[in-house]
Design a protein around this motif. Structure first.
Motif, mmCIF file in Angstrom:
data_model
loop_
_atom_site.group_PDB
_atom_site.id
_atom_site.type_symbol
_atom_site.label_atom_id
_atom_site.label_comp_id
_atom_site.label_asym_id
_atom_site.label_seq_id
_atom_site.Cartn_x
_atom_site.Cartn_y
_atom_site.Cartn_z
ATOM 1 N N GLN A 8 0.803 -1.222 0.000
ATOM 2 C CA GLN A 8 0.000 0.000 0.000
ATOM 3 C C GLN A 8 0.836 1.271 0.000
ATOM 4 O OE1 GLN A 8 -3.209 0.366 -0.278
ATOM 5 N NE2 GLN A 8 -4.237 -1.508 0.382
ATOM 6 N N GLN A 9 2.072 1.217 0.476
ATOM 7 C CA GLN A 9 2.794 2.448 0.749
ATOM 8 C C GLN A 9 4.189 2.525 0.154
ATOM 9 O OE1 GLN A 9 4.732 1.540 5.040
ATOM 10 N NE2 GLN A 9 2.580 2.058 5.115
ATOM 11 N N GLY A 10 4.624 1.492 -0.555
ATOM 12 C CA GLY A 10 5.997 1.502 -1.042
ATOM 13 C C GLY A 10 6.213 2.407 -2.233
ATOM 14 N N PHE A 11 5.145 2.631 -3.032
ATOM 15 C CA PHE A 11 5.318 3.364 -4.271
ATOM 16 C C PHE A 11 4.171 4.362 -4.443
ATOM 17 C CE2 PHE A 11 7.124 -0.896 -4.476
ATOM 18 C CZ PHE A 11 8.464 -0.572 -4.681
ATOM 19 N N ASP A 12 4.046 4.934 -5.625
ATOM 20 C CA ASP A 12 3.068 6.012 -5.812
ATOM 21 C C ASP A 12 1.649 5.533 -5.615
ATOM 22 O OD1 ASP A 12 5.095 7.788 -6.328
ATOM 23 O OD2 ASP A 12 5.026 7.485 -8.506
ATOM 24 N N GLN A 13 1.387 4.273 -5.897
ATOM 25 C CA GLN A 13 0.044 3.727 -5.713
ATOM 26 C C GLN A 13 0.152 2.280 -5.258
ATOM 27 O OE1 GLN A 13 -1.747 4.144 -9.563
ATOM 28 N NE2 GLN A 13 -0.616 2.456 -10.480
ATOM 29 N N ALA A 14 -0.954 1.791 -4.710
ATOM 30 C CA ALA A 14 -0.972 0.407 -4.216
ATOM 31 C C ALA A 14 -0.720 -0.548 -5.380
ATOM 32 C CB ALA A 14 -2.306 0.104 -3.556
ATOM 33 N N ILE A 15 0.034 -1.610 -5.085
ATOM 34 C CA ILE A 15 0.355 -2.606 -6.105
ATOM 35 C C ILE A 15 0.389 -3.977 -5.451
ATOM 36 C CG2 ILE A 15 2.833 -2.214 -5.770
ATOM 37 C CD1 ILE A 15 3.254 -2.989 -8.701
ATOM 38 N N THR A 16 -0.034 -4.987 -6.204
ATOM 39 C CA THR A 16 0.029 -6.359 -5.704
ATOM 40 C C THR A 16 1.484 -6.805 -5.641
ATOM 41 O OG1 THR A 16 -2.152 -6.930 -6.587
ATOM 42 C CG2 THR A 16 -0.643 -8.752 -6.124
ATOM 43 N N ALA A 17 1.940 -7.139 -4.447
ATOM 44 C CA ALA A 17 3.311 -7.610 -4.282
ATOM 45 C C ALA A 17 3.421 -9.097 -4.599
ATOM 46 C CB ALA A 17 3.801 -7.348 -2.863
ATOM 47 N N ALA A 18 2.377 -9.840 -4.255
ATOM 48 C CA ALA A 18 2.390 -11.286 -4.481
ATOM 49 C C ALA A 18 0.971 -11.807 -4.400
ATOM 50 C CB ALA A 18 3.273 -11.986 -3.451
ATOM 51 N N THR A 19 0.786 -13.027 -4.843
ATOM 52 C CA THR A 19 -0.481 -13.729 -4.664
ATOM 53 C C THR A 19 -0.220 -14.999 -3.874
ATOM 54 O OG1 THR A 19 -0.239 -14.937 -6.757
ATOM 55 C CG2 THR A 19 -1.430 -12.832 -6.821
ATOM 56 N N ALA A 57 4.039 -22.482 -0.258
ATOM 57 C CA ALA A 57 4.516 -22.895 -1.578
ATOM 58 C C ALA A 57 3.756 -22.193 -2.697
ATOM 59 C CB ALA A 57 4.394 -24.413 -1.734
ATOM 60 N N SER A 58 2.537 -21.742 -2.407
ATOM 61 C CA SER A 58 1.709 -21.111 -3.443
ATOM 62 C C SER A 58 2.020 -19.630 -3.641
ATOM 63 C CB SER A 58 0.227 -21.256 -3.082
ATOM 64 O OG SER A 58 -0.135 -20.359 -2.014
ATOM 65 N N ILE A 59 2.802 -19.038 -2.744
ATOM 66 C CA ILE A 59 3.075 -17.596 -2.823
ATOM 67 C C ILE A 59 3.903 -17.306 -4.075
ATOM 68 C CG2 ILE A 59 4.187 -15.634 -1.686
ATOM 69 C CD1 ILE A 59 3.592 -16.991 0.990
ATOM 70 N N LYS A 60 3.382 -16.443 -4.916
ATOM 71 C CA LYS A 60 4.049 -16.055 -6.152
ATOM 72 C C LYS A 60 4.229 -14.537 -6.170
ATOM 73 C CE LYS A 60 3.735 -20.322 -7.615
ATOM 74 N NZ LYS A 60 4.932 -21.202 -7.587
ATOM 75 N N ALA A 61 5.482 -14.104 -6.245
ATOM 76 C CA ALA A 61 5.758 -12.668 -6.282
ATOM 77 C C ALA A 61 5.364 -12.089 -7.634
ATOM 78 C CB ALA A 61 7.239 -12.411 -6.006
ATOM 79 N N ASN A 62 4.865 -10.855 -7.620
ATOM 80 C CA ASN A 62 4.522 -10.128 -8.833
ATOM 81 C C ASN A 62 5.819 -9.582 -9.446
ATOM 82 O OD1 ASN A 62 3.616 -8.415 -10.823
ATOM 83 N ND2 ASN A 62 2.553 -7.015 -9.438
ATOM 84 N N PRO A 63 6.192 -10.021 -10.655
ATOM 85 C CA PRO A 63 7.464 -9.568 -11.241
ATOM 86 C C PRO A 63 7.579 -8.050 -11.324
ATOM 87 C CG PRO A 63 6.546 -11.391 -12.512
ATOM 88 C CD PRO A 63 5.493 -10.980 -11.529
ATOM 89 N N GLN A 64 6.461 -7.364 -11.596
ATOM 90 C CA GLN A 64 6.507 -5.903 -11.666
ATOM 91 C C GLN A 64 6.883 -5.316 -10.313
ATOM 92 O OE1 GLN A 64 2.789 -4.084 -12.763
ATOM 93 N NE2 GLN A 64 3.614 -1.991 -12.722
ATOM 94 N N TRP A 65 6.271 -5.853 -9.234
ATOM 95 C CA TRP A 65 6.592 -5.352 -7.894
ATOM 96 C C TRP A 65 8.034 -5.702 -7.531
ATOM 97 C CZ3 TRP A 65 8.091 -7.981 -3.430
ATOM 98 C CH2 TRP A 65 8.144 -7.207 -2.275
ATOM 99 N N VAL A 66 8.486 -6.902 -7.878
ATOM 100 C CA VAL A 66 9.858 -7.305 -7.575
ATOM 101 C C VAL A 66 10.843 -6.335 -8.218
ATOM 102 C CG1 VAL A 66 11.623 -9.078 -7.943
ATOM 103 C CG2 VAL A 66 9.326 -9.742 -7.229
ATOM 104 N N ALA A 67 10.594 -5.983 -9.490
ATOM 105 C CA ALA A 67 11.489 -5.047 -10.172
ATOM 106 C C ALA A 67 11.488 -3.686 -9.484
ATOM 107 C CB ALA A 67 11.060 -4.903 -11.628
ATOM 108 N N MET A 68 10.306 -3.217 -9.061
ATOM 109 C CA MET A 68 10.218 -1.934 -8.369
ATOM 110 C C MET A 68 10.903 -1.999 -7.010
ATOM 111 S SD MET A 68 6.230 -1.159 -9.379
ATOM 112 C CE MET A 68 6.079 0.363 -8.461
ATOM 113 N N MET A 69 10.703 -3.115 -6.296
ATOM 114 C CA MET A 69 11.323 -3.281 -4.984
ATOM 115 C C MET A 69 12.844 -3.331 -5.105
ATOM 116 S SD MET A 69 12.846 -5.861 -2.977
ATOM 117 C CE MET A 69 12.165 -7.420 -3.555
#
Length: 346
Positions: A21-32, A206-218
């Motif tokens: 919710q707070q890492g970038f300009d707008q909320a983004i899904t970090a993972a599912t 095991a099901s947690i999958k990081a969002n590649p877009q968020w990973v790149a931003m992080m």
């Protein structure tokens, strides 16, 4: 380890988002993640950009729980530290004594579940081997090793016995005697006594999958933070070097001025500056000598007031809203609302 209930059956699952919710300009899904159908989730990714230890800036705090709240899988934020006794001043990460997953998880349990009883600890070589396989070669010739394990604890919630399984995978990197430890997250699965099924937690994690877009931003944000810290540190070193060179040059100028019989005013100014620097140094040495004799450290609050704290207490000093003080070595301790953590006078 507690066996899974004999009546356990396959559950349907639902996909949920873990939100930053707070890492970038707008909320983004970090993972599912996939959790049992009907389970509820809370929390997400938070950031603490006040710390210079870049590994401790991103803080994932998330929980998925059953409809009745009796079962849950919680993700606790990770931690990066220097092993106490090997720390170096140039590294901004805190010093802590944790040199194994067992000692680290014991501290997490003590902080998160005070009063809980540790039932057993078990190494998880499968997790440490997986972490080693997924990690690139350490830069600069650093030596790395990995350690993983899980800790089963027992406590009560509203008089009902509960079992909870904490697990983490740690990495340790050693270079020139400095050892840095860290983990990206800690998992904690809880259920009423007799109902804890580790397979449920394993399926969720095991099901947690990081969002590649968020990973790149992080990763970009992390690199930028590291570069800012390195740049600021380099500037501080350069300023110190320039100051030292100026002092040396000033002293040399004073010597040459004496030889060439420069004006008394120039010589007097040089000696005045030297005396001021010497007095400041003597004052600092005198303060440190008093601290050594009195076995205390000196801290300063935001208003410039100083406080003395015994070296036998914790290295962190917190002024509570009621004016009292608390000391602790616990890196996870969070000051209460309205409290202030004092800075040590170096």
């Amino acid at each position: 380890m507690q066996p899974a209930p004999a009546t356990a059956v396959a559950q349907s699952e639902q996909t949920v988002d873990i939100i930053d919710q707070q890492g970038f300009d707008q909320a983004i899904t970090a993972a599912t993640a996939r959790v049992p159908t009907g389970w509820q989730t809370a929390g997400g990714v938070n950031w603490n950009r006040q710390t210079h230890c870049v590994g401790n800036q991103m803080r994932l705090e998330w929980v998925a729980s059953s409809p009745d709240g009796q079962q849950a899988l919680e993700i606790l934020h990770g931690f990066s530290w220097q092993i106490q006794g090997t720390q170096i001043q140039m590294n901004p990460c805190p010093a802590a004594p944790f040199n194994s997953t067992q000692s680290f998880l014991a501290a997490v349990v003590q902080q998160r579940r005070p009063g809980a009883h540790i039932v057993e600890y078990r190494d998880r070589p499968d997790l440490s081997q997986a972490a080693r396989a997924a990690t690139a070669q350490a830069p600069g010739g650093a030596r790395m090793h990995f350690d993983a394990g899980q800790m089963l604890i027992a406590y009560e919630i509203q008089g009902r016995p509960v079992r909870e399984l904490f697990s983490a995978s740690l990495s340790f990197s050693e270079m020139q005697g400095n050892v840095v430890g860290g983990t990206s997250m800690v998992f904690a699965q809880r259920a009423p006594e007799g109902q804890l099924d580790p397979k449920v937690g394993d399926r969720i994690t095991a099901s947690i999958k990081a969002n590649p877009q968020w990973v790149a931003m992080m990763q970009s944000a992390t690199r930028n933070a590291e570069q800012r810290f390195s740049s600021n540190q380099r500037q501080e070193i350069d300023r110190w070097h320039a100051s030292e060179m100026a002092r040396i040059n000033a002293q040399g100028a004073a010597d040459r001025a004496a030889i060439r019989s420069r004006t008394n005013a120039e010589v007097a100014q040089i000696y005045a500056n030297t005396n001021a620097n010497t007095q400041a140094t003597n004052d600092n040495i005198h303060r440190r000598n008093l601290e050594a004799v009195g076995e205390y450290n000196t801290y300063r609050d935001a208003n410039g007031n100083t406080v003395r704290a015994s070296i036998h207490g914790g290295q962190r000093v917190i002024r509570n809203p009621d004016g009292t003080y608390t000391t602790t070595n616990n890196p996870y301790a969070t000051p209460p609302a309205g409290a202030e953590e004092l800075k040590r006078v170096r």
